[in-house]
Design a protein around this motif. Sequence first.
Motif, PDB file in Angstrom:
ATOM      1  N   SER A 186      11.423 -14.816 -19.774  1.00 61.22           N
ATOM      2  CA  SER A 186      10.454 -13.828 -19.970  1.00 61.22           C
ATOM      3  C   SER A 186      10.489 -12.852 -21.055  1.00 61.22           C
ATOM      4  CB  SER A 186       9.973 -13.048 -18.643  1.00 61.22           C
ATOM      5  OG  SER A 186      10.950 -12.254 -18.485  1.00 61.22           O
ATOM      6  N   ASP A 187       9.534 -11.994 -21.396  1.00 56.93           N
ATOM      7  CA  ASP A 187       9.720 -10.867 -22.250  1.00 56.93           C
ATOM      8  C   ASP A 187      10.342  -9.819 -21.465  1.00 56.93           C
ATOM      9  OD1 ASP A 187       8.181 -12.205 -24.140  1.00 56.93           O
ATOM     10  OD2 ASP A 187       6.616 -11.512 -23.678  1.00 56.93           O
ATOM     11  N   ILE A 188      11.158  -8.853 -22.166  1.00 53.91           N
ATOM     12  CA  ILE A 188      11.687  -7.751 -21.896  1.00 53.91           C
ATOM     13  C   ILE A 188      10.529  -6.721 -21.080  1.00 53.91           C
ATOM     14  CG2 ILE A 188      13.208  -5.728 -21.751  1.00 53.91           C
ATOM     15  CD1 ILE A 188      14.671  -7.225 -24.230  1.00 53.91           C
ATOM     16  N   GLY A 189      10.673  -6.174 -19.906  1.00 48.50           N
ATOM     17  CA  GLY A 189       9.790  -5.298 -19.421  1.00 48.50           C
ATOM     18  C   GLY A 189      10.391  -4.094 -18.816  1.00 48.50           C
ATOM     19  N   PRO A 190       9.720  -3.234 -18.250  1.00 49.48           N
ATOM     20  CA  PRO A 190      10.075  -1.881 -17.645  1.00 49.48           C
ATOM     21  C   PRO A 190      10.960  -2.172 -16.366  1.00 49.48           C
ATOM     22  CG  PRO A 190       7.897  -2.067 -17.543  1.00 49.48           C
ATOM     23  CD  PRO A 190       8.224  -3.179 -18.361  1.00 49.48           C
ATOM     24  N   LEU A 191      11.879  -1.349 -16.109  1.00 44.66           N
ATOM     25  CA  LEU A 191      12.607  -1.569 -14.804  1.00 44.66           C
ATOM     26  C   LEU A 191      11.594  -1.181 -13.530  1.00 44.66           C
ATOM     27  CD1 LEU A 191      15.957   0.321 -15.368  1.00 44.66           C
ATOM     28  CD2 LEU A 191      15.712  -2.011 -15.212  1.00 44.66           C
TER      29      LEU A 191
END
Length: 220
Positions: free
Chosen positions: A214-219
């Motif tokens: 996936s794409d990098i997302g917020p924690l």
Amino acid sequence: MRSRRLSLVFIARLSRDARTIRPGFTLLELLLVLAIMSVLASVALPQIAWLLGDRRVVRGAKIVREELMLARVDAMREGRIMMLDGMLEGGSIRVRPYVSLTDSVNAVDQTGSQSAMLNGADQGQQVTLVQDPSDNREVTLPEDVTVQSVAVVATARALEVQQANLSNQAEGYSQPVLFYPDGTTSTAAITLAHPVHGQITVRLRGITGDVTISDIGPLQ
């Protein structure tokens, strides 16, 4: 006489011009250059650090993807179940075989039921053997990248292996992702996290063994 006077005037003018030529920078100019460089560095270095940290998260996901693919190949080549689990909140994953007398049954029986071995009805019992530590492969993730979670879809044929690994889960390891000799795998999602740059998820599709990132997302 006139030519001599002209020569003296020319030499004097050269001497005066030579004195006006500065051999280098003044202290004020050097301090000004240093101040400009420090301002540029204060702006550029955080951006560079951010990009490097972002790349570490992506590199960690690619490492997990490669290990998932290698574990599937190892299971098919060796004809036995392979397992991948991660140290939760830690920076490592490991790949190891599941050693059991019923490995050959699991390669054929896709329903999860227990089948008797060819010789003797009592040999249908499942007995776990001692594993060889040299068969384990532990992989370290990039700096500050940790295993946040490992979600595995429960299936009937995975129940035996999951129950046999309860002690490992008590030590902080996740539930195992399984790879079968027939090429199928668990359906799973492994989420990696970085304290600053967010999280990324590596998904494994059980039927085909396809791995996506996936794409990098917020924690969360």
